[in-house]
Design a protein around this motif. Structure first.
Motif, PDB file in Angstrom:
ATOM      1  N   PHE A   2      42.705  52.643  -7.874  1.00  0.00           N
ATOM      2  CA  PHE A   2      41.289  52.996  -7.938  1.00  0.00           C
ATOM      3  C   PHE A   2      40.503  51.962  -8.735  1.00  0.00           C
ATOM      4  N   ILE A   3      41.034  51.531  -9.863  1.00  0.00           N
ATOM      5  CA  ILE A   3      40.347  50.544 -10.715  1.00  0.00           C
ATOM      6  C   ILE A   3      40.188  49.218  -9.970  1.00  0.00           C
ATOM      7  N   ILE A   4      41.222  48.789  -9.285  1.00  0.00           N
ATOM      8  CA  ILE A   4      41.160  47.531  -8.537  1.00  0.00           C
ATOM      9  C   ILE A   4      40.142  47.629  -7.401  1.00  0.00           C
ATOM     10  N   VAL A   5      40.158  48.729  -6.651  1.00  0.00           N
ATOM     11  CA  VAL A   5      39.195  48.914  -5.563  1.00  0.00           C
ATOM     12  C   VAL A   5      37.773  48.982  -6.114  1.00  0.00           C
ATOM     13  N   PHE A   6      37.592  49.665  -7.237  1.00  0.00           N
ATOM     14  CA  PHE A   6      36.274  49.782  -7.857  1.00  0.00           C
ATOM     15  C   PHE A   6      35.748  48.410  -8.275  1.00  0.00           C
ATOM     16  N   HIS A   7      36.618  47.583  -8.852  1.00  0.00           N
ATOM     17  CA  HIS A   7      36.213  46.252  -9.285  1.00  0.00           C
ATOM     18  C   HIS A   7      35.887  45.357  -8.086  1.00  0.00           C
ATOM     19  N   ILE A   8      36.691  45.416  -7.062  1.00  0.00           N
ATOM     20  CA  ILE A   8      36.433  44.610  -5.864  1.00  0.00           C
ATOM     21  C   ILE A   8      35.140  45.061  -5.194  1.00  0.00           C
ATOM     22  N   THR A   9      34.869  46.368  -5.198  1.00  0.00           N
ATOM     23  CA  THR A   9      33.607  46.875  -4.653  1.00  0.00           C
ATOM     24  C   THR A   9      32.428  46.342  -5.452  1.00  0.00           C
ATOM     25  N   SER A  10      32.557  46.302  -6.770  1.00  0.00           N
ATOM     26  CA  SER A  10      31.490  45.746  -7.611  1.00  0.00           C
ATOM     27  C   SER A  10      31.232  44.290  -7.264  1.00  0.00           C
ATOM     28  N   ALA A  11      32.290  43.522  -7.111  1.00  0.00           N
ATOM     29  CA  ALA A  11      32.134  42.102  -6.760  1.00  0.00           C
ATOM     30  C   ALA A  11      31.500  41.944  -5.381  1.00  0.00           C
ATOM     31  N   ALA A  12      31.907  42.772  -4.423  1.00  0.00           N
ATOM     32  CA  ALA A  12      31.323  42.699  -3.080  1.00  0.00           C
ATOM     33  C   ALA A  12      29.836  43.026  -3.116  1.00  0.00           C
ATOM     34  N   LEU A  13      29.452  44.034  -3.874  1.00  0.00           N
ATOM     35  CA  LEU A  13      28.035  44.379  -4.004  1.00  0.00           C
ATOM     36  C   LEU A  13      27.245  43.228  -4.610  1.00  0.00           C
ATOM     37  N   LEU A  14      27.819  42.580  -5.606  1.00  0.00           N
ATOM     38  CA  LEU A  14      27.142  41.440  -6.230  1.00  0.00           C
ATOM     39  C   LEU A  14      26.996  40.275  -5.260  1.00  0.00           C
ATOM     40  N   PHE A  15      28.043  39.978  -4.510  1.00  0.00           N
ATOM     41  CA  PHE A  15      27.964  38.899  -3.520  1.00  0.00           C
ATOM     42  C   PHE A  15      26.903  39.200  -2.465  1.00  0.00           C
TER      43      PHE A  15
END
Length: 167
Positions: free
Chosen positions: A7-20
């Motif tokens: 969950f933490i890894i998916v949450f972090h990757i989602t944050s990065a995708a939103l920023l990109f």
């Protein structure tokens, strides 16, 4: 524990995708026949785009938003790499403080960028350098995604601060 880690890894990757997406996509301010972002303005009727240059009156504000969004995206990506390194290097029971600090810096940068754009949007869109009328627009989805990314990076930064390494 494995589910929490996933969950933490998916949450972090989602944050990065939103920023990109919010940094790159051309939809911070949209109207019936145009869309603008922090890089260019595009006419949807003629499919032409014009780069925002120093000829614009509020170019310094746009540059501040550009810099803060780029820094936020970089901090988020670096934070993910640091998390992966700390995952294997930290001793049992220690906290992910460095990852948390980096993620909170990313949160701060995206907040600064979105706040500057929110504050200066009227002056930005009244500029006479635009080849079409942009003052009758509204905030686009990239702007909304930037604010959602702010919330995601804040939550993940606090989550890393609370999280302890377990077996």
């Amino acid at each position: 524990m494995l589910i929490l880690l996933a969950f933490i890894i998916v949450f972090h990757i989602t944050s990065a995708a939103l920023l990109f997406i919010s940094t790159i996509d051309n939809a911070w301010w949209v109207g019936d026949n145009f869309s603008t972002d922090v890089w260019s303005m595009c006419s949807t009727n003629t499919s032409t785009c014009t780069a925002i240059t120093d000829q614009f009156r509020e170019y310094q504000s746009i540059q501040a938003v550009q810099a803060a969004m780029i820094l936020s995206t970089i901090f988020c990506c670096v934070g993910f790499l640091v998390f992966l390194l700390q995952l294997f290097r930290l001793k049992q029971g220690e906290r992910f403080v460095l990852t948390s600090v980096i993620q909170l810096l990313s949160c701060l940068c995206v907040m600064i960028a979105a706040s500057i754009y929110t504050d200066r949007h009227e002056e930005l869109h009244k500029s006479h350098e635009y080849s079409f009328e942009v003052s009758r627009g509204q905030y686009g989805y990239s702007f909304v995604l930037a604010w959602i990314a702010f919330a995601f990076t804040l939550i993940s930064g606090v989550m890393y601060l609370v999280l302890r390494k377990r077996k």
